[in-house]
Design a protein around this motif. Structure first.
Motif, PDB file in Angstrom:
ATOM      1  N   ARG A   1      -1.474 -20.049  12.663  1.00  0.00           N
ATOM      2  CA  ARG A   1      -2.671 -20.600  12.009  1.00  0.00           C
ATOM      3  C   ARG A   1      -3.448 -21.439  13.007  1.00  0.00           C
ATOM      4  NH1 ARG A   1      -2.619 -20.968   6.243  1.00  0.00           N
ATOM      5  NH2 ARG A   1      -4.231 -22.530   6.507  1.00  0.00           N
ATOM      6  N   THR A   2      -4.697 -21.633  12.694  1.00  0.00           N
ATOM      7  CA  THR A   2      -5.522 -22.645  13.342  1.00  0.00           C
ATOM      8  C   THR A   2      -6.102 -23.479  12.197  1.00  0.00           C
ATOM      9  OG1 THR A   2      -7.634 -21.450  13.282  1.00  0.00           O
ATOM     10  CG2 THR A   2      -6.154 -20.978  15.149  1.00  0.00           C
ATOM     11  N   GLU A   3      -6.924 -24.412  12.521  1.00  0.00           N
ATOM     12  CA  GLU A   3      -7.531 -25.218  11.451  1.00  0.00           C
ATOM     13  C   GLU A   3      -8.345 -24.349  10.498  1.00  0.00           C
ATOM     14  OE1 GLU A   3     -10.841 -28.721  11.146  1.00  0.00           O
ATOM     15  OE2 GLU A   3      -9.364 -28.880  12.763  1.00  0.00           O
ATOM     16  N   ARG A   4      -9.023 -23.328  11.031  1.00  0.00           N
ATOM     17  CA  ARG A   4      -9.925 -22.514  10.212  1.00  0.00           C
ATOM     18  C   ARG A   4      -9.409 -21.123   9.881  1.00  0.00           C
ATOM     19  NH1 ARG A   4     -15.524 -22.083  13.053  1.00  0.00           N
ATOM     20  NH2 ARG A   4     -14.216 -21.393  14.788  1.00  0.00           N
ATOM     21  N   LEU A   5      -8.372 -20.659  10.573  1.00  0.00           N
ATOM     22  CA  LEU A   5      -7.988 -19.254  10.489  1.00  0.00           C
ATOM     23  C   LEU A   5      -6.500 -19.064  10.252  1.00  0.00           C
ATOM     24  CD1 LEU A   5     -10.000 -18.133  13.638  1.00  0.00           C
ATOM     25  CD2 LEU A   5     -10.699 -17.863  11.247  1.00  0.00           C
ATOM     26  N   VAL A   6      -6.171 -17.944   9.591  1.00  0.00           N
ATOM     27  CA  VAL A   6      -4.790 -17.512   9.426  1.00  0.00           C
ATOM     28  C   VAL A   6      -4.670 -16.143  10.088  1.00  0.00           C
ATOM     29  CG1 VAL A   6      -2.987 -16.852   7.785  1.00  0.00           C
ATOM     30  CG2 VAL A   6      -4.548 -18.748   7.243  1.00  0.00           C
ATOM     31  N   LEU A   7      -3.687 -16.007  10.964  1.00  0.00           N
ATOM     32  CA  LEU A   7      -3.352 -14.734  11.593  1.00  0.00           C
ATOM     33  C   LEU A   7      -2.099 -14.251  10.873  1.00  0.00           C
ATOM     34  CD1 LEU A   7      -4.700 -16.731  13.782  1.00  0.00           C
ATOM     35  CD2 LEU A   7      -3.914 -15.053  15.429  1.00  0.00           C
ATOM     36  N   ARG A   8      -2.178 -13.132  10.175  1.00  0.00           N
ATOM     37  CA  ARG A   8      -1.066 -12.731   9.305  1.00  0.00           C
ATOM     38  C   ARG A   8      -0.853 -11.230   9.365  1.00  0.00           C
ATOM     39  NH1 ARG A   8      -3.648  -9.949   5.569  1.00  0.00           N
ATOM     40  NH2 ARG A   8      -5.631 -10.659   4.730  1.00  0.00           N
ATOM     41  N   ARG A   9       0.273 -10.811   8.782  1.00  0.00           N
ATOM     42  CA  ARG A   9       0.557  -9.384   8.660  1.00  0.00           C
ATOM     43  C   ARG A   9      -0.455  -8.749   7.710  1.00  0.00           C
ATOM     44  NH1 ARG A   9       5.953  -7.985  10.477  1.00  0.00           N
ATOM     45  NH2 ARG A   9       5.342  -5.867   9.938  1.00  0.00           N
ATOM     46  N   TRP A  10      -0.561  -7.440   7.800  1.00  0.00           N
ATOM     47  CA  TRP A  10      -1.563  -6.683   7.048  1.00  0.00           C
ATOM     48  C   TRP A  10      -1.148  -6.482   5.601  1.00  0.00           C
ATOM     49  CZ3 TRP A  10      -6.139  -4.735   9.233  1.00  0.00           C
ATOM     50  CH2 TRP A  10      -6.308  -5.084  10.585  1.00  0.00           C
ATOM     51  N   ARG A  11      -2.144  -6.468   4.719  1.00  0.00           N
ATOM     52  CA  ARG A  11      -1.946  -6.219   3.287  1.00  0.00           C
ATOM     53  C   ARG A  11      -2.732  -4.968   2.903  1.00  0.00           C
ATOM     54  NH1 ARG A  11      -3.688 -12.350   1.979  1.00  0.00           N
ATOM     55  NH2 ARG A  11      -1.802 -13.365   2.730  1.00  0.00           N
ATOM     56  N   PRO A  12      -2.333  -4.304   1.828  1.00  0.00           N
ATOM     57  CA  PRO A  12      -3.076  -3.107   1.399  1.00  0.00           C
ATOM     58  C   PRO A  12      -4.564  -3.374   1.178  1.00  0.00           C
ATOM     59  CG  PRO A  12      -0.983  -3.223   0.247  1.00  0.00           C
ATOM     60  CD  PRO A  12      -1.118  -4.522   1.016  1.00  0.00           C
ATOM     61  N   GLU A  13      -4.900  -4.550   0.670  1.00  0.00           N
ATOM     62  CA  GLU A  13      -6.307  -4.846   0.390  1.00  0.00           C
ATOM     63  C   GLU A  13      -7.144  -5.068   1.657  1.00  0.00           C
ATOM     64  OE1 GLU A  13      -3.984  -8.736  -0.454  1.00  0.00           O
ATOM     65  OE2 GLU A  13      -3.654  -6.597  -0.757  1.00  0.00           O
ATOM     66  N   ASP A  14      -6.504  -5.131   2.832  1.00  0.00           N
ATOM     67  CA  ASP A  14      -7.241  -5.265   4.093  1.00  0.00           C
ATOM     68  C   ASP A  14      -7.827  -3.930   4.555  1.00  0.00           C
ATOM     69  OD1 ASP A  14      -6.424  -7.956   4.286  1.00  0.00           O
ATOM     70  OD2 ASP A  14      -4.616  -7.398   5.420  1.00  0.00           O
ATOM     71  N   ARG A  15      -7.278  -2.840   4.051  1.00  0.00           N
ATOM     72  CA  ARG A  15      -7.653  -1.533   4.592  1.00  0.00           C
ATOM     73  C   ARG A  15      -9.123  -1.176   4.364  1.00  0.00           C
ATOM     74  NH1 ARG A  15      -3.189   2.030   6.105  1.00  0.00           N
ATOM     75  NH2 ARG A  15      -1.277   0.804   6.011  1.00  0.00           N
ATOM     76  N   ALA A  16      -9.660  -1.432   3.195  1.00  0.00           N
ATOM     77  CA  ALA A  16     -11.061  -1.061   2.935  1.00  0.00           C
ATOM     78  C   ALA A  16     -12.037  -1.867   3.791  1.00  0.00           C
ATOM     79  CB  ALA A  16     -11.385  -1.196   1.446  1.00  0.00           C
ATOM     80  N   PRO A  17     -11.917  -3.206   3.859  1.00  0.00           N
ATOM     81  CA  PRO A  17     -12.849  -3.918   4.737  1.00  0.00           C
ATOM     82  C   PRO A  17     -12.636  -3.600   6.215  1.00  0.00           C
ATOM     83  CG  PRO A  17     -11.294  -5.466   3.739  1.00  0.00           C
ATOM     84  CD  PRO A  17     -11.081  -4.136   3.082  1.00  0.00           C
ATOM     85  N   PHE A  18     -11.401  -3.286   6.590  1.00  0.00           N
ATOM     86  CA  PHE A  18     -11.136  -2.902   7.976  1.00  0.00           C
ATOM     87  C   PHE A  18     -11.804  -1.564   8.280  1.00  0.00           C
ATOM     88  CE2 PHE A  18      -7.996  -1.415  11.328  1.00  0.00           C
ATOM     89  CZ  PHE A  18      -8.472  -2.258  12.331  1.00  0.00           C
ATOM     90  N   ALA A  19     -11.708  -0.616   7.365  1.00  0.00           N
ATOM     91  CA  ALA A  19     -12.362   0.684   7.562  1.00  0.00           C
ATOM     92  C   ALA A  19     -13.872   0.515   7.654  1.00  0.00           C
ATOM     93  CB  ALA A  19     -11.989   1.637   6.431  1.00  0.00           C
ATOM     94  N   ALA A  20     -14.447  -0.345   6.815  1.00  0.00           N
ATOM     95  CA  ALA A  20     -15.889  -0.591   6.878  1.00  0.00           C
ATOM     96  C   ALA A  20     -16.271  -1.201   8.224  1.00  0.00           C
ATOM     97  CB  ALA A  20     -16.320  -1.501   5.728  1.00  0.00           C
ATOM     98  N   MET A  21     -15.470  -2.120   8.705  1.00  0.00           N
ATOM     99  CA  MET A  21     -15.723  -2.747   9.999  1.00  0.00           C
ATOM    100  C   MET A  21     -15.663  -1.706  11.121  1.00  0.00           C
ATOM    101  SD  MET A  21     -13.628  -5.903  11.693  1.00  0.00           S
ATOM    102  CE  MET A  21     -12.380  -4.935  12.513  1.00  0.00           C
ATOM    103  N   ASN A  22     -14.654  -0.837  11.079  1.00  0.00           N
ATOM    104  CA  ASN A  22     -14.472   0.174  12.118  1.00  0.00           C
ATOM    105  C   ASN A  22     -15.513   1.289  12.054  1.00  0.00           C
ATOM    106  OD1 ASN A  22     -12.252  -1.048  13.360  1.00  0.00           O
ATOM    107  ND2 ASN A  22     -10.844  -0.141  11.884  1.00  0.00           N
ATOM    108  N   ALA A  23     -16.241   1.376  10.954  1.00  0.00           N
ATOM    109  CA  ALA A  23     -17.323   2.356  10.818  1.00  0.00           C
ATOM    110  C   ALA A  23     -18.678   1.777  11.233  1.00  0.00           C
ATOM    111  CB  ALA A  23     -17.390   2.863   9.380  1.00  0.00           C
ATOM    112  N   ASP A  24     -18.710   0.483  11.534  1.00  0.00           N
ATOM    113  CA  ASP A  24     -19.953  -0.196  11.903  1.00  0.00           C
ATOM    114  C   ASP A  24     -20.262   0.082  13.384  1.00  0.00           C
ATOM    115  OD1 ASP A  24     -21.907  -2.044  12.754  1.00  0.00           O
ATOM    116  OD2 ASP A  24     -21.163  -3.607  11.413  1.00  0.00           O
ATOM    117  N   PRO A  25     -21.375   0.753  13.673  1.00  0.00           N
ATOM    118  CA  PRO A  25     -21.706   1.067  15.074  1.00  0.00           C
ATOM    119  C   PRO A  25     -21.856  -0.175  15.959  1.00  0.00           C
ATOM    120  CG  PRO A  25     -23.095   2.332  13.579  1.00  0.00           C
ATOM    121  CD  PRO A  25     -22.345   1.335  12.739  1.00  0.00           C
ATOM    122  N   ALA A  26     -22.303  -1.291  15.426  1.00  0.00           N
ATOM    123  CA  ALA A  26     -22.427  -2.509  16.230  1.00  0.00           C
ATOM    124  C   ALA A  26     -21.050  -3.046  16.619  1.00  0.00           C
ATOM    125  CB  ALA A  26     -23.223  -3.573  15.479  1.00  0.00           C
TER     126      ALA A  26
END
Length: 186
Positions: free
Chosen positions: A8-33
């Motif tokens: 962790r940091t003050e603002r962030l959590v670095l954690r193992r992956w959850r099923p609900e992460d897959r859709a936003p991750f796929a959207a991120m990976n489809a973003d050309p920018a």
């Protein structure tokens, strides 16, 4: 999935992956920018396969690319962490620190904050002697993160990425390093 507590940091959590992460991750990976400095965007299936490989890496190495979330809200914003490059180069075998954040999370210092925490894990918990990071010559934002987290660049270490064809505009890569001895990780 059991193991040490999530970094962790003050603002962030670095954690193992959850099923609900897959859709936003796929959207991120489809973003050309977001994928500007990668050979191509990813399909949802390719993105899911990457999550599967990341999770397998945790089981194999005891570390990996953690899902990254905002501590106050729990909002998924990308990944940051450690991985073992799956190609041969003059600096491999090695452990790499890497990150990829959704566009709405750029410019807030999250990549530097999370990558610095991943380096502390690499040296203090995993006992690594050195961590590398690399990116295409055109990826100035990632190069700036590498410098902010205390990594150094020697042009003699630069290389042509073996998974990109001769003549590909992203083939030339810069290599940055940081060693446990004498480090100045923020």
């Amino acid at each position: 999935m059991a193991g040490p507590p999530s970094p962790r940091t003050e603002r962030l959590v670095l954690r193992r992956w959850r099923p609900e992460d897959r859709a936003p991750f796929a959207a991120m990976n489809a973003d050309p920018a977001v994928m500007e400095h990668f050979p191509a965007t990813m399909t949802a299936a390719e993105s899911d396969a990457l999550v599967d490989r990341i999770e397998a890496g945790f089981d194999e190495h005891g570390f990996g690319l953690w899902a990254l979330e905002i501590a106050d809200t729990g909002r998924f914003i990308g990944f940051t962490g450690l991985s073992v490059p799956g190609f041969r180069a003059h600096f491999t075998p090695a452990v790499e620190v890497g990150w990829r954040l959704c566009r709405s999370s750029w410019g807030h210092g999250y990549a530097s904050e999370a990558a610095a925490r991943a380096l502390r894990f690499a040296f203090d918990d995993a006992g690594l002697a050195e961590v590398v990071s690399f990116t295409s010559t055109t990826n100035l934002r990632s190069q700036a993160v590498m410098r902010r987290i205390g990594m150094t660049h020697d042009p003699a270490d630069d290389f042509d990425h073996p998974r990109l064809a001769e003549g590909h505009p992203l083939r030339r890569h810069l290599l940055f390093r940081v060693r446990a001895a004498g480090r100045r990780v923020p």
